[in-house]
Design a protein around this motif. Structure first.
Motif: not given
Lengths: 316, 335
Positions: B259, B172, B248, B52, B251-252, B256, B175-176, B161, B168, B56
């Motif tokens: 950010t 995804r 980046y 993690n 990830r989400l 915003t 990142y994951f 978003a 997405r 990060r």
């Protein structure tokens, strides 16, 4: 000196009289709010503009001017400019800061303007004719009561808080009072700055630190988005609830869809500015006395009533 | 860790097999922190937690690699955090506008556009600094405000978003996801660092960067196009910010107005902890990577341990960074 001042006053007075004569035809409500710099204030701007349009359409005798300001000093200039320019019959203000806005608003009040204060109070409450705010303590308390009920008063919680401010403290206090006397235990509480990225990190760390978590509460929906991603990545299934607060439309959508992990929401709605503008306008249309203090509750938003708090066009 | 690739133009390392303490210092500091963390909480050394943390730190690490170039050439870029938010916002808007087809092609095209925006932002910083002859501190403070305001404007104060959930899902894993057990963001920052180290230590441009940062006048008299080299370091920085954004966004799936807030300070801190001097003339790419990791590990240890109340975490983080620097300095003197 004295004579010229008298002349000036006379001229100003006659101009003012003329102004009043015209204004009787059309009442002006000035709305002064912070500029949109994060989700919640963006919602305030959206709802203020929507209210202005709706009231103009419904009541031709009422004019609504919306001014956004990026800082407290800009907000002082903005309201002084409107007062000096076209004048106003009522001011609806969400102050940037209580201290800096108090005396400028008092001056406007002294001209006979009706003052409505929203969300953040002025340091002298005698200035306002109407005060309207949400309830941050209830945001925490309502969420806590839901968890006490659903978890049978027993379980391990982790909490993410925002930025050290009165708003944050009140929400946490309401939550802590809500679980008092039960066997719900807050394992950990950390600041995540009302930011989804920081919340993602903090939640990853909570998951690494505690093998068993029953529920997580992020005291704002931006943070909840980060929390949900971290949970999804970990694949942990024992967490029964992940709850937020504020009323962001993405989270309301989850509630409407009956999401099992986020089945409820507690509002601190930016639409309170709209409520305030409508109430202020009421006295200029019908004879509806409205002086006083209004506290909007933070009721539980569930699948049944979520529609009431859902604004698909709003940026928040 | 050999020192061959970490030498600087100003002070070439002495030949021989001795470990250069100057270069090794940040790695030793990291090792000490890892031991400290393991003692505080055994969960700290669990594979899941370490992965993690490593993942990060990718954003700051990649941005800080770019900052190493800018700082090595004697410049400074304060706009990187806002730039990241602006690029992320623009990239998501591009993806949202490309219709309903959720495909790798849409993502690839958006990535190319993001890299282009990053390079353009960097070029703007560089040209204003060199052609306009203005202090980079002021220029990038200005563009920091501009990029931040642009993202707030694009988002109307709210968030931007990714609308298409299928897209997405396709994006995804960037990142994951993992390749051979290693998270993709980690592979990306290792690749970025490897390329950056090659450019800085093995190419003419890299030597020019260090020469310009070391002594601008000498570099000019030696026939080095100082303005062009400086400008290019900002372009490198812009591209690095864009690469960080590529990792980046999945990830989400959102950008915003908050950010990337304060990422510039984290990036600069990572560069300095890694052994690059703020006055320019040296550049330590691998040290920078280590610096970014140290920052992330400190934050992770703070949350995992129960030693510090949530109110004091910032103070302890600050103290640990200062102590790490003091330890490094004392080692350098002995070197």
């Amino acid at each position: 000196m004295k004579s010229s001042a008298t002349v000036l006053a006379a001229v100003a007075g006659s101009l003012l009289m003329g102004g009043v004569a015209v204004a009787q035809e059309k009442k002006v409500i000035a709305v002064s709010i912070p500029a949109a710099d994060h989700g919640w204030t963006a919602g305030v701007v959206y709802h203020a503009n929507a209210a202005a349009e709706e009231i103009k359409a419904a009541f031709p005798n009422i004019e609504v001017i919306v001014k956004t300001s990026p800082s407290a000093s800009a907000q002082v200039s903005a309201i002084e400019d409107i007062a000096a320019g076209r004048g106003m019959d009522a001011l609806v203000i969400l102050p940037h800061s209580s201290e800096e806005l108090t005396s400028p608003v008092k001056q406007i009040k002294d001209n006979g303007t009706f003052i409505t204060v929203v969300d953040r109070g002025l340091t002298d409450p005698t200035i306002q004719d109407l005060y309207l705010a949400g309830d941050n303590i209830a945001v925490g308390h309502t969420t806590a009561k839901f968890l006490v009920d659903k978890l049978g008063g027993k379980g391990n919680l982790v909490v993410l808080r925002g930025i050290p401010t009165v708003i944050d403290d009140e929400r946490i206090k309401g939550f802590e009072d809500g679980i008092k006397g039960t066997d719900l235990k807050i394992l950990d509480i950390q600041y995540a700055n009302w930011n989804s990225d920081d919340a993602f990190k903090v939640m990853q760390d909570f998951l690494a630190k505690y093998p068993q978590i029953d529920a997580v509460w992020a005291n704002d929906d931006d943070m909840l988005l980060g929390v949900l991603e971290a949970m999804k990545q970990s694949g942990r299934t024992e967490i029964k609830y992940a709850l937020g607060g504020n009323g962001m439309k993405e989270i309301i959508e989850k509630v409407m869809a009956g999401d099992p992990v986020t089945p409820i929401e507690t509002p601190y709605p930016p639409s309170m500015i709209k409520t305030a503008i409508y109430m202020t306008a009421a006295q200029f249309n019908g004879q509806a006395p409205i002086r006083g203090t209004v506290k909007l509750d933070a009721p539980l938003i569930t699948q049944e009533n979520a529609k009431e708090y859902y604004f698909p066009e709003s940026p928040f | 860790m050999t020192n061959a690739s970490e030498t600087t133009l100003a002070r070439p390392a002495r030949p021989g097999f001795r470990i250069d303490l100057r270069t090794a210092a940040p790695f030793i500091a990291l090792a000490v922190l890892l031991v400290f963390g393991a003692l505080l909480n055994p969960n700290f050394v669990s594979a899941a937690n370490l992965i993690n943390v490593l993942t990060r730190c990718a954003f700051i690490a990649i941005i800080a690699v770019g900052a190493t170039f800018v700082i090595a050439a004697g410049g400074l870029d304060l706009s990187v955090g806002s730039m990241a938010a602006f690029i992320a916002g623009s990239m998501i808007l591009v993806m949202n506008s490309m219709g309903s087809e959720a495909s790798v092609g849409v993502i690839a095209l958006s990535m190319v556009i993001a890299l282009g925006i990053g390079a353009a932002c960097g070029l703007a910083n560089g040209l204003v600094t060199t052609v306009g002859r203005i202090e980079p501190f002021i220029v990038t403070l200005g563009t920091m405000g501009i990029f931040r305001a642009l993202v707030i404007w694009l988002a109307e104060g709210g968030s931007i978003a990714m609308k298409d959930q299928e897209l997405r899902a396709v994006y995804r894993p960037v990142y994951f996801g993992t390749v051979a057990g290693i998270p993709i963001p980690v592979l990306v920052f290792l690749a970025v660092a490897a390329v950056a180290a090659f450019i800085l230590y093995k190419t003419r441009f890299g030597r020019h960067v260090l020469a310009v940062g070391s002594n601008e006048d000498v570099a000019r008299y030696s026939g080095i196009p100082v303005g062009r080299v400086r400008t290019l370091t900002y372009v490198v920085q812009g591209v690095c910010v864009a690469i960080a954004v590529l990792v980046y966004v999945p990830r989400l799936g959102a950008a915003t107005p908050t950010t990337g807030l304060l990422w510039e300070l984290q990036a600069i801190t990572a560069v300095v902890i890694g052994g690059t001097a703020l006055r320019g003339g040296t550049g330590r790419v691998w040290g920078t990577l280590c610096g970014a990791l140290i920052l992330e590990v400190v934050g992770n240890i703070m949350v995992l341990s129960d030693l510090v109340s949530e109110y004091l975490i910032g103070a302890v983080q600050g103290a640990i960074i200062i102590i790490a620097m003091l330890v490094q300095r004392s080692m350098m003197r002995r070197a």
